[in-house]
Design a protein around this motif. Sequence first.
Motif, PDB file in Angstrom:
ATOM      1  N   GLY A  10       0.773  -1.227   0.000  1.00  0.00           N
ATOM      2  CA  GLY A  10       0.000   0.000   0.000  1.00  0.00           C
ATOM      3  C   GLY A  10       0.809   1.284   0.000  1.00  0.00           C
ATOM      4  N   HIS A  14      -0.834   4.963  -0.414  1.00  0.00           N
ATOM      5  CA  HIS A  14      -0.639   6.055   0.552  1.00  0.00           C
ATOM      6  C   HIS A  14      -0.113   7.308  -0.142  1.00  0.00           C
ATOM      7  CE1 HIS A  14       0.471   8.282   4.090  1.00  0.00           C
ATOM      8  NE2 HIS A  14       1.712   8.347   3.651  1.00  0.00           N
ATOM      9  N   SER A  17      -2.761   8.948  -2.193  1.00  0.00           N
ATOM     10  CA  SER A  17      -3.811   9.563  -1.368  1.00  0.00           C
ATOM     11  C   SER A  17      -3.400  10.955  -0.904  1.00  0.00           C
ATOM     12  CB  SER A  17      -4.164   8.684  -0.173  1.00  0.00           C
ATOM     13  OG  SER A  17      -3.158   8.724   0.824  1.00  0.00           O
ATOM     14  N   HIS A  70      -8.707   9.318   3.002  1.00  0.00           N
ATOM     15  CA  HIS A  70      -8.553   8.066   3.752  1.00  0.00           C
ATOM     16  C   HIS A  70      -9.262   6.918   3.022  1.00  0.00           C
ATOM     17  CE1 HIS A  70      -6.404   9.707   7.104  1.00  0.00           C
ATOM     18  NE2 HIS A  70      -7.379  10.544   7.433  1.00  0.00           N
ATOM     19  N   HIS A  73      -7.081   5.838   0.141  1.00  0.00           N
ATOM     20  CA  HIS A  73      -5.930   5.056   0.593  1.00  0.00           C
ATOM     21  C   HIS A  73      -6.332   3.597   0.795  1.00  0.00           C
ATOM     22  CE1 HIS A  73      -2.580   4.580   3.887  1.00  0.00           C
ATOM     23  NE2 HIS A  73      -2.471   3.698   2.927  1.00  0.00           N
ATOM     24  N   VAL A  74      -7.420   3.384   1.504  1.00  0.00           N
ATOM     25  CA  VAL A  74      -7.878   2.025   1.783  1.00  0.00           C
ATOM     26  C   VAL A  74      -8.364   1.337   0.507  1.00  0.00           C
ATOM     27  CG1 VAL A  74      -9.614   0.667   3.025  1.00  0.00           C
ATOM     28  CG2 VAL A  74      -8.394   2.519   4.189  1.00  0.00           C
ATOM     29  N   LEU A  77      -5.414   0.334  -1.577  1.00  0.00           N
ATOM     30  CA  LEU A  77      -4.751  -0.807  -0.950  1.00  0.00           C
ATOM     31  C   LEU A  77      -5.490  -2.105  -1.276  1.00  0.00           C
ATOM     32  CD1 LEU A  77      -2.680  -1.964   1.176  1.00  0.00           C
ATOM     33  CD2 LEU A  77      -4.462  -1.559   2.868  1.00  0.00           C
ATOM     34  N   ALA A 116     -10.149   6.266  10.452  1.00  0.00           N
ATOM     35  CA  ALA A 116      -9.185   5.954   9.391  1.00  0.00           C
ATOM     36  C   ALA A 116      -8.175   4.910   9.849  1.00  0.00           C
ATOM     37  CB  ALA A 116      -8.481   7.226   8.934  1.00  0.00           C
ATOM     38  N   GLN A 117      -7.671   5.055  11.066  1.00  0.00           N
ATOM     39  CA  GLN A 117      -6.702   4.079  11.583  1.00  0.00           C
ATOM     40  C   GLN A 117      -7.323   2.689  11.704  1.00  0.00           C
ATOM     41  OE1 GLN A 117      -5.267   5.790  15.240  1.00  0.00           O
ATOM     42  NE2 GLN A 117      -3.627   6.904  14.201  1.00  0.00           N
ATOM     43  N   LEU A 120      -7.984   1.250   8.124  1.00  0.00           N
ATOM     44  CA  LEU A 120      -6.740   0.847   7.480  1.00  0.00           C
ATOM     45  C   LEU A 120      -6.216  -0.456   8.081  1.00  0.00           C
ATOM     46  CD1 LEU A 120      -4.569   1.439   5.382  1.00  0.00           C
ATOM     47  CD2 LEU A 120      -3.444   2.893   7.067  1.00  0.00           C
ATOM     48  N   ALA A 123      -8.328  -3.230   6.733  1.00  0.00           N
ATOM     49  CA  ALA A 123      -8.009  -3.494   5.323  1.00  0.00           C
ATOM     50  C   ALA A 123      -6.703  -4.269   5.197  1.00  0.00           C
ATOM     51  CB  ALA A 123      -7.928  -2.174   4.550  1.00  0.00           C
ATOM     52  N   ARG A 124      -5.711  -3.900   5.999  1.00  0.00           N
ATOM     53  CA  ARG A 124      -4.444  -4.629   5.962  1.00  0.00           C
ATOM     54  C   ARG A 124      -4.629  -6.069   6.397  1.00  0.00           C
ATOM     55  NH1 ARG A 124      -0.957   0.373   8.208  1.00  0.00           N
ATOM     56  NH2 ARG A 124      -0.300   1.196   6.192  1.00  0.00           N
TER      57      ARG A 124
END
Length: 130
Positions: A10, A14, A17, A70, A73-74, A77, A116-117, A120, A123-124
């Motif tokens: 990702g 990132h 984004s 955000h 980004h996700v 990814l 967001a944290q 993410l 998603a990871r």
Amino acid sequence: MTAVAGARGGLKAHQDSIRLSDAELVRDLRDVLGSKLVAYIGSVKETRAVRQWADGERRPSAEVMTRLRHAYHVAALLAERDSRVVVQAWFQGMNPQLDDVPPARLLREGQVEDAAQAILAAARAFTAAG
């Protein structure tokens, strides 16, 4: 949205984004999530607003743009490994890592940085599970 996996996965997602202009980011996010889901995350009732953001005719508020960055980004990814349909389903479905709250809802309604944290991290975990 073409992202390449970095050391942790990702990295390009990132970077994009952050670096993409507002209009470019909204266009790319709309291509993956669809106008309705982008409108939902952006807290607008009509997809016309999303089109106007993507065309640069109108700018979302700073808070909405933060949420969309955000989300991008996700989405980027997830798009490294999965299809658009899977990414859309992931954003809309109940997520056990998020107390069964759909990621899109958490992004729309939650405190943006905390949401967001958490999203993410979920998603990871999803991409790591294969």
